[in-house]
Design a protein around this motif. Structure first.
Motif, PDB file in Angstrom:
ATOM      1  N   ALA A 170      -7.129 -37.677  -7.259  1.00  0.00           N
ATOM      2  CA  ALA A 170      -8.784 -37.843  -5.993  1.00  0.00           C
ATOM      3  C   ALA A 170      -7.523 -36.715  -5.803  1.00  0.00           C
ATOM      4  O   ALA A 170      -6.414 -36.310  -5.584  1.00  0.00           O
ATOM      5  CB  ALA A 170      -8.778 -39.245  -6.230  1.00  0.00           C
ATOM      6  N   ASP A 171      -8.381 -35.799  -5.184  1.00  0.00           N
ATOM      7  CA  ASP A 171      -8.149 -35.145  -3.904  1.00  0.00           C
ATOM      8  C   ASP A 171      -8.046 -35.551  -2.951  1.00  0.00           C
ATOM      9  O   ASP A 171      -9.070 -35.489  -1.802  1.00  0.00           O
ATOM     10  CB  ASP A 171      -9.311 -33.733  -4.417  1.00  0.00           C
ATOM     11  N   ASP A 172      -7.213 -36.481  -2.483  1.00  0.00           N
ATOM     12  CA  ASP A 172      -6.957 -36.394  -1.383  1.00  0.00           C
ATOM     13  C   ASP A 172      -5.329 -36.138  -0.483  1.00  0.00           C
ATOM     14  O   ASP A 172      -4.751 -35.753  -1.049  1.00  0.00           O
ATOM     15  CB  ASP A 172      -6.966 -38.096  -1.336  1.00  0.00           C
ATOM     16  N   ASN A 173      -5.526 -35.822   1.124  1.00  0.00           N
ATOM     17  CA  ASN A 173      -5.059 -34.681   1.561  1.00  0.00           C
ATOM     18  C   ASN A 173      -4.572 -35.065   3.100  1.00  0.00           C
ATOM     19  O   ASN A 173      -5.354 -35.984   4.153  1.00  0.00           O
ATOM     20  CB  ASN A 173      -5.577 -33.007   1.785  1.00  0.00           C
ATOM     21  N   ALA A 174      -3.717 -34.730   3.614  1.00  0.00           N
ATOM     22  CA  ALA A 174      -3.571 -34.915   4.559  1.00  0.00           C
ATOM     23  C   ALA A 174      -2.917 -34.038   5.863  1.00  0.00           C
ATOM     24  O   ALA A 174      -2.466 -33.068   5.512  1.00  0.00           O
ATOM     25  CB  ALA A 174      -1.825 -35.592   5.223  1.00  0.00           C
ATOM     26  N   TYR A 175      -2.983 -33.074   7.061  1.00  0.00           N
ATOM     27  CA  TYR A 175      -3.243 -32.179   7.432  1.00  0.00           C
ATOM     28  C   TYR A 175      -2.643 -32.727   8.959  1.00  0.00           C
ATOM     29  O   TYR A 175      -2.349 -33.320   9.371  1.00  0.00           O
ATOM     30  CB  TYR A 175      -4.754 -31.408   7.874  1.00  0.00           C
ATOM     31  N   PHE A 176      -2.137 -31.316   8.905  1.00  0.00           N
ATOM     32  CA  PHE A 176      -1.095 -31.813  10.171  1.00  0.00           C
ATOM     33  C   PHE A 176      -1.480 -29.218  10.947  1.00  0.00           C
ATOM     34  O   PHE A 176      -0.943 -29.008  10.168  1.00  0.00           O
ATOM     35  CB  PHE A 176       0.618 -30.882   9.605  1.00  0.00           C
ATOM     36  N   LEU A 177      -1.541 -30.190  12.593  1.00  0.00           N
ATOM     37  CA  LEU A 177      -2.535 -29.627  13.102  1.00  0.00           C
ATOM     38  C   LEU A 177      -1.772 -29.044  14.169  1.00  0.00           C
ATOM     39  O   LEU A 177      -1.244 -29.416  15.320  1.00  0.00           O
ATOM     40  CB  LEU A 177      -3.780 -29.715  13.491  1.00  0.00           C
ATOM     41  N   ARG A 178      -1.044 -27.717  14.479  1.00  0.00           N
ATOM     42  CA  ARG A 178      -0.409 -26.794  15.674  1.00  0.00           C
ATOM     43  C   ARG A 178      -1.409 -25.927  16.420  1.00  0.00           C
ATOM     44  O   ARG A 178      -1.750 -25.100  15.781  1.00  0.00           O
ATOM     45  CB  ARG A 178       0.785 -26.384  15.311  1.00  0.00           C
ATOM     46  N   VAL A 179      -1.546 -25.919  17.480  1.00  0.00           N
ATOM     47  CA  VAL A 179      -1.805 -24.287  17.867  1.00  0.00           C
ATOM     48  C   VAL A 179      -0.972 -23.324  17.466  1.00  0.00           C
ATOM     49  O   VAL A 179       0.008 -23.731  18.363  1.00  0.00           O
ATOM     50  CB  VAL A 179      -2.181 -24.142  19.778  1.00  0.00           C
ATOM     51  N   ASP A 180      -1.347 -21.911  17.305  1.00  0.00           N
ATOM     52  CA  ASP A 180      -0.787 -20.876  16.845  1.00  0.00           C
ATOM     53  C   ASP A 180       0.082 -20.613  17.676  1.00  0.00           C
ATOM     54  O   ASP A 180      -0.311 -20.513  19.118  1.00  0.00           O
ATOM     55  CB  ASP A 180      -1.379 -19.482  16.411  1.00  0.00           C
ATOM     56  N   CYS A 181       1.652 -20.655  17.962  1.00  0.00           N
ATOM     57  CA  CYS A 181       2.537 -20.160  18.948  1.00  0.00           C
ATOM     58  C   CYS A 181       2.993 -18.650  18.669  1.00  0.00           C
ATOM     59  O   CYS A 181       3.684 -17.976  19.569  1.00  0.00           O
ATOM     60  CB  CYS A 181       3.406 -20.908  18.768  1.00  0.00           C
ATOM     61  N   ALA A 182       1.985 -17.646  18.180  1.00  0.00           N
ATOM     62  CA  ALA A 182       1.947 -16.439  18.004  1.00  0.00           C
ATOM     63  C   ALA A 182       0.874 -15.755  18.238  1.00  0.00           C
ATOM     64  O   ALA A 182      -0.118 -16.776  17.618  1.00  0.00           O
ATOM     65  CB  ALA A 182       2.617 -15.972  17.411  1.00  0.00           C
ATOM     66  N   GLY A 183       0.472 -15.000  18.894  1.00  0.00           N
ATOM     67  CA  GLY A 183      -0.962 -13.842  19.365  1.00  0.00           C
ATOM     68  C   GLY A 183      -1.603 -14.360  19.891  1.00  0.00           C
ATOM     69  O   GLY A 183      -1.207 -15.190  20.884  1.00  0.00           O
ATOM     70  N   ASN A 184      -2.478 -14.576  20.381  1.00  0.00           N
ATOM     71  CA  ASN A 184      -3.646 -14.654  20.837  1.00  0.00           C
ATOM     72  C   ASN A 184      -4.067 -16.301  20.714  1.00  0.00           C
ATOM     73  O   ASN A 184      -5.191 -15.624  20.036  1.00  0.00           O
ATOM     74  CB  ASN A 184      -4.697 -13.439  22.057  1.00  0.00           C
ATOM     75  N   ASN A 185      -4.232 -16.987  21.316  1.00  0.00           N
ATOM     76  CA  ASN A 185      -5.384 -18.154  20.949  1.00  0.00           C
ATOM     77  C   ASN A 185      -5.664 -19.250  21.882  1.00  0.00           C
ATOM     78  O   ASN A 185      -5.816 -20.207  21.858  1.00  0.00           O
ATOM     79  CB  ASN A 185      -3.954 -19.544  20.103  1.00  0.00           C
ATOM     80  N   ALA A 186      -5.851 -18.256  22.586  1.00  0.00           N
ATOM     81  CA  ALA A 186      -7.506 -19.048  24.490  1.00  0.00           C
ATOM     82  C   ALA A 186      -8.113 -19.124  23.840  1.00  0.00           C
ATOM     83  O   ALA A 186      -8.963 -18.468  22.970  1.00  0.00           O
ATOM     84  CB  ALA A 186      -7.053 -17.799  25.137  1.00  0.00           C
ATOM     85  N   ILE A 187      -8.755 -19.966  24.443  1.00  0.00           N
ATOM     86  CA  ILE A 187     -10.026 -20.865  24.127  1.00  0.00           C
ATOM     87  C   ILE A 187     -11.360 -19.378  24.476  1.00  0.00           C
ATOM     88  O   ILE A 187     -11.135 -19.464  25.722  1.00  0.00           O
ATOM     89  CB  ILE A 187     -11.012 -22.126  24.751  1.00  0.00           C
ATOM     90  N   GLU A 188     -12.213 -19.202  23.946  1.00  0.00           N
ATOM     91  CA  GLU A 188     -12.680 -18.257  24.592  1.00  0.00           C
ATOM     92  C   GLU A 188     -14.474 -18.993  24.963  1.00  0.00           C
ATOM     93  O   GLU A 188     -14.612 -18.779  26.862  1.00  0.00           O
ATOM     94  CB  GLU A 188     -13.335 -17.511  23.906  1.00  0.00           C
ATOM     95  N   SER A 189     -14.384 -20.092  24.946  1.00  0.00           N
ATOM     96  CA  SER A 189     -15.497 -21.113  25.470  1.00  0.00           C
ATOM     97  C   SER A 189     -15.327 -21.953  25.565  1.00  0.00           C
ATOM     98  O   SER A 189     -15.728 -22.809  23.864  1.00  0.00           O
ATOM     99  CB  SER A 189     -16.626 -20.649  25.787  1.00  0.00           C
ATOM    100  N   CYS A 190     -15.221 -23.112  26.366  1.00  0.00           N
ATOM    101  CA  CYS A 190     -15.285 -25.181  25.679  1.00  0.00           C
ATOM    102  C   CYS A 190     -15.574 -25.175  27.007  1.00  0.00           C
ATOM    103  O   CYS A 190     -15.135 -25.677  28.088  1.00  0.00           O
ATOM    104  CB  CYS A 190     -14.021 -25.315  25.449  1.00  0.00           C
ATOM    105  N   VAL A 191     -16.942 -25.312  26.886  1.00  0.00           N
ATOM    106  CA  VAL A 191     -17.962 -25.372  28.434  1.00  0.00           C
ATOM    107  C   VAL A 191     -19.282 -26.646  28.171  1.00  0.00           C
ATOM    108  O   VAL A 191     -19.502 -26.361  26.915  1.00  0.00           O
ATOM    109  CB  VAL A 191     -18.781 -24.553  29.611  1.00  0.00           C
TER     110      VAL A 191
END
Length: 448
Positions: free
Chosen positions: A262-283
């Motif tokens: 089976a193709d079962d997965n786990a995912y580990f997410l982190r906001v990138d700590c390099a470069g520009n990662n600001a949110i352009e629009s969340c309204v």
């Protein structure tokens, strides 16, 4: 574990009074047992459990008493945990706790407090939040996690409530196309820091059934909302169905599941700590737009198997993400005008903090008491007005407490109290006081 019921093998109790109507199913010994469980956290993505992960979970309970809690369903776990996995345990009890009255019932609460391992079944997480939060049961669960340090885990809705941040599902199940089009859709109801307190999952949100419902977009929305509303760049763990993530005291998150069948997965997410990662629009009412250079969130994806050799080191969610992972691949995720996107990515590469010498800084800090029990007092002496925030991390780099956004302090002396409302293990912690330029002053704290 002290037994509170007169049974030897199997008993079902139903309380049918106006105060509580819980149901208890139990299998196993009625005799007390004294064991030494080892702390761990097991997250399961839903559907059926992975046997290898559940076996390890039971082994960490050290032959003790296992308690399963839920708001719907029946005793399906009892035989599975008591005998099917081949790990000797003293007993298994499942308690149906569908109301606030049940969650405050003294028998229910004491049964949970006495467990050597706690499992939270699947169901509807809103029934868990609405009926269990701020009850005696809530306190008992946190007692198991932070005082007795027993194994805890959950599947589906049980996994969804385990982290510091959670989507309560008060408005129903959030669907990726809907919430990407409007990140303030009523189905996005993010709670934080007010339910379960598990240091393994601080500064984090979890998501489940990840492959079945294509939930990448909604998880990106959850992370964006946490940043926008709480000024917190949180991390995330997500699991496909049939997939488990077993977290031990070394912060190693080992992935178990069904590869190669089976193709079962786990995912580990982190906001990138390099470069520009600001949110352009969340309204409200406008599609989420969070793309920048198409690397705003870094994801380590592990295709699960039964070997127990593939893992993500959760210390890579800390300030120094240089620890080894094994068995996965990196991806970059972003959202362009309400459309989720991903591509093959590269590993995290974070710029070390710039540390200020207090002799050269406009800020002087005195910390007391140190060692401390439950709070510390900061005495700040600023030669000029400054905006500051503080972060407390353990020695693995995991954030255990954060002040939130930057606060403006005026020139001169001022006091600031840091209260540790969630119990901390004894040991050494790091207090980092940051200014808006990204510069920091570090103090070492000792928890007695």
């Amino acid at each position: 574990m002290r037994k509170l019921f007169p049974l030897f093998l199997l008993l079902m109790i139903c309380r049918l009074d106006s105060i509580a109507q819980y149901t208890l199913w139990s299998i196993g010994s009625a005799n007390d047992t004294i064991t030494s469980p080892t702390p761990c956290t097991l997250l399961m993505g839903g559907a059926t459990e992975d046997d290898q992960a559940m076996t390890k979970f039971l082994q960490y309970a050290d032959h003790g008493d296992i308690v399963v809690i839920r708001t719907s369903g029946a005793d399906g776990y009892n035989t599975y945990l008591y005998s099917d996995l081949g790990v000797q345990v003293n007993s298994v009890q499942t308690i149906l706790i569908p109301s606030i009255a049940d969650a405050n019932d003294s028998f229910v609460v004491q049964t949970v407090r006495n467990a050597e391992a706690l499992w939270i079944a699947g169901g509807d997480q809103w029934t868990y939040v609405s009926n269990w939060k701020n009850t005696a049961l809530n306190a008992a669960i946190n007692h198991l996690i932070n005082v007795r340090h027993v194994p805890v885990g959950g599947t589906s809705a049980g996994m969804a409530i385990m982290s510091e941040f959670y989507n309560s599902a008060q408005g129903g199940s959030a669907q990726s196309p809907v919430v990407l089009a409007n990140p303030y859709d009523p189905t996005v109801t993010i709670g934080s820091s007010d339910f379960l307190h598990n240091s393994f999952l601080n500064d984090m949100i979890t998501d489940t059934h990840f492959d079945y419902y294509n939930r990448q977009g909604r998880l990106m929305t959850f992370i964006a909302r946490a940043w926008k509303d709480s000024n917190r760049k949180i991390n995330a763990i997500a699991c496909d169905e049939y997939t488990g993530v077993f977290i031990d005291t070394n912060y190693k998150a080992t992935v178990f599941g069904g590869k190669p069948s089976a193709d079962d997965n786990a995912y580990f997410l982190r906001v990138d700590c390099a470069g520009n990662n600001a949110i352009e629009s969340c309204v409200s009412g406008t599609p989420l737009n969070w793309k920048q250079d198409s690397t705003v969130v870094k994801v380590y994806k592990i295709q699960s198997d039964s070997s127990g050799t593939q893992y993500f080191d959760l210390r890579n969610f800390g300030t120094n993400p240089t620890y080894t992972n094994n068995g996965g691949t990196w991806q970059d995720w972003w959202v362009n005008q309400g459309t989720f996107n991903f591509k093959p990515g590269t590993a995290l590469l974070c710029t070390p903090l710039t540390l200020l010498d207090e002799e050269e800084s406009t800020l002087r800090v005195t910390v007391s008491p140190n060692p401390f029990y439950s709070s510390v007092q900061l005495e700040l002496n600023l030669s000029a007005a400054a905006s500051l925030r503080w972060v407390v991390s353990d020695m693995a780099g995991r954030i255990v407490l954060i002040s939130g956004g930057f606060k403006k302090y005026q020139k001169g002396y001022t006091g600031q109290t840091i209260e540790f409302n969630s119990p901390l293990r004894q040991g050494v912690y790091v207090l980092e006081i940051q200014n808006e330029s990204g510069e920091s002053i570090i103090h070492r704290l000792i928890k007695q």
